[in-house]
Write an enzyme that holds these catalytic residues in place. Structure first.
Site, mmCIF file in Angstrom:
data_model
loop_
_atom_site.group_PDB
_atom_site.id
_atom_site.type_symbol
_atom_site.label_atom_id
_atom_site.label_comp_id
_atom_site.label_asym_id
_atom_site.label_seq_id
_atom_site.Cartn_x
_atom_site.Cartn_y
_atom_site.Cartn_z
ATOM 1 N N ARG A 294 0.751 -1.090 0.010
ATOM 2 C CA ARG A 294 -0.062 -0.074 -0.026
ATOM 3 C C ARG A 294 0.580 1.370 -0.155
ATOM 4 O O ARG A 294 2.023 1.450 0.642
ATOM 5 C CB ARG A 294 -1.061 0.082 1.339
ATOM 6 C CG ARG A 294 -1.903 -1.050 1.297
ATOM 7 C CD ARG A 294 -3.124 -0.758 0.264
ATOM 8 N NE ARG A 294 -4.363 -1.460 0.179
ATOM 9 C CZ ARG A 294 -4.286 -2.600 -0.613
ATOM 10 N NH1 ARG A 294 -3.411 -3.068 -1.401
ATOM 11 N NH2 ARG A 294 -5.463 -3.313 -0.440
ATOM 12 N N GLU B 10 -3.687 7.245 -4.424
ATOM 13 C CA GLU B 10 -4.219 6.697 -5.734
ATOM 14 C C GLU B 10 -5.583 7.241 -5.856
ATOM 15 O O GLU B 10 -6.565 7.305 -5.025
ATOM 16 C CB GLU B 10 -4.329 5.324 -5.660
ATOM 17 C CG GLU B 10 -3.001 4.511 -5.597
ATOM 18 C CD GLU B 10 -3.243 2.964 -5.187
ATOM 19 O OE1 GLU B 10 -2.163 2.674 -4.915
ATOM 20 O OE2 GLU B 10 -4.274 2.338 -5.411
ATOM 21 N N HIS C 129 -1.588 -0.145 -9.617
ATOM 22 C CA HIS C 129 -2.078 -0.835 -8.815
ATOM 23 C C HIS C 129 -2.660 -2.221 -9.601
ATOM 24 O O HIS C 129 -3.979 -2.481 -9.418
ATOM 25 C CB HIS C 129 -3.201 -0.228 -7.908
ATOM 26 C CG HIS C 129 -3.528 -1.071 -6.600
ATOM 27 N ND1 HIS C 129 -3.696 -0.365 -5.406
ATOM 28 C CD2 HIS C 129 -3.376 -2.406 -6.191
ATOM 29 C CE1 HIS C 129 -3.733 -1.029 -4.486
ATOM 30 N NE2 HIS C 129 -3.576 -2.398 -4.920
HETATM 31 C C1 GLV Z 1 -5.001 -5.409 -3.863
HETATM 32 O O1 GLV Z 1 -4.211 -4.513 -3.502
HETATM 33 C C2 GLV Z 1 -5.521 -6.411 -2.746
HETATM 34 O O2 GLV Z 1 -5.569 -6.073 -1.564
HETATM 35 O O3 GLV Z 1 -6.290 -7.276 -3.114
#
Ligand code: GLV
Length: 337
Positions: free
Chosen positions: A240, A269, A287
């Protein structure tokens, strides 16, 4: 709960899979990808018995305050920092996520991003597309090796271990740091050695972040931590964005205090820190670590199964496959138990 509970699906998510909900529920679907305002999430949840949400949708105390019918929130994703688990538990709302089905795909991507960062693949492609390749040159765009290098893994859960297994195939030396040390046999199986947080930064040639995000590790990778990296090191983040102080990272990259960074996740984001966008030695992706078609479909299928079961329907009624707070919810639903 009425006979046909109502569920809200917050994003377009493979209609053929989400369509399984129709058998049990009245479904309110969102047809375009949406960054819902917090009040819009609250309004949708007020009318719902269950919800299928993604990391785009923050569900906290304010969003569930008026959601008197809401009993289940199924997150399509393994990370669930978009959910306030304590608030959901206290309200007796069962939360779930999608672990396991994305482990190998995400580990593949973490490895790919680390390699692209170390070998300057996107920078080289941009240079070529921009018309700079006039003659082959022995010394241009030199990167650093993956094979034989020391890999530092911060966060040794399922995905971290998947990355360690891949590193074995590349002859890497694997160090890791984790909240708790793994049992000896798991360390042996993954060829991984536990070290302290500081030592991980000091010894890694390539450092990768794979730990869950929680407010207490906001900006865990700050200027002090970055200063421990060696100038040839790379840093990859598939966890993250909030884990890294992005301004401190931009300073370190611009000042040559580390060689390069590979980032799939960002603090704001979908906005990306403009200083990172301007640097050549950063590989940036939007992402997509779990984004293979098969895996994204499997994630939605698991979230749908969680929602059906959490709302006491289907063959697994009452037993969702991957709940996050089943015990706390049971306690909240039976006061005094
Ligand atoms: C994506 O970032 C997830 O946590 O699945």
């Amino acid at each position: 709960m009425p006979d046909r509970p109502r569920v809200w699906v917050s994003q377009p998510l493979f209609a053929d899979i989400v369509g399984r909900l129709d058998e049990y529920f009245d479904v309110v679907s969102t047809t375009t990808v949406s960054q819902h305002a917090p009040e819009a999430v609250a309004a949708a949840l007020r009318e719902a018995d269950g919800a299928l949400v993604t990391l785009n949708d923050a569900v906290g105390a304010a969003q569930i305050a008026g959601a008197s019918r809401l009993r289940a929130v199924a997150n399509v994703g393994v990370g669930y920092n978009n959910l306030d688990l304590a608030a959901l538990s206290a309200a007796g709302i069962l939360a779930s996520n999608t672990p396991d089905v994305l482990t190998e795909t995400t580990a593949d991507f973490g490895f790919a991003l680390m390699m692209a960062t170390a070998r300057r693949i996107t920078e080289a492609e941009r240079w070529l597309r921009d018309g700079h390749w006039r003659q082959w040159s022995f010394e241009s765009l030199l990167g650093s090796d993956i094979h034989g290098a020391t890999l530092g893994i911060l966060g040794m859960g399922r995905i971290g271990r998947g990355i360690a297994r891949r590193a074995g195939g590349f002859g890497m030396r694997v160090l890791y740091h984790n909240r708790s040390r793994l049992p000896d046999e798991v360390e042996r199986e993954h060829g991984a050695r536990y070290v302290g947080f500081e030592a991980l930064f000091e010894q890694a040639d390539h450092l990768i972040l794979v730990l869950p995000y929680a407010p207490e590790n906001y900006h865990l990778v700050d200027a002090r931590a970055l200063a421990r990296l060696r100038p040839h090191a790379t840093l990859t983040n598939i966890a993250r964005g909030g884990l890294i102080d992005e301004d401190a990272l931009a300073d370190a990259l611009a000042g040559g205090r580390l060689a390069a960074a590979g980032l799939d996740v960002f603090e704001g984001e979908p906005a990306v820190n403009p200083r990172l966008l301007a640097l050549p030695n950063v590989v940036l992706t939007p992402h997509i670590a779990s984004g293979s078609l098969a895996t994204r479909r499997a994630m939605v299928a698991l979230a749908v199964a969680n929602l059906i079961a959490a709302l006491d329907r289907g063959p697994d009624a009452g037993r969702p496959p991957s709940p996050l707070n089943a015990d706390a919810v049971a306690r909240a639903r039976k006061p005094g138990a």
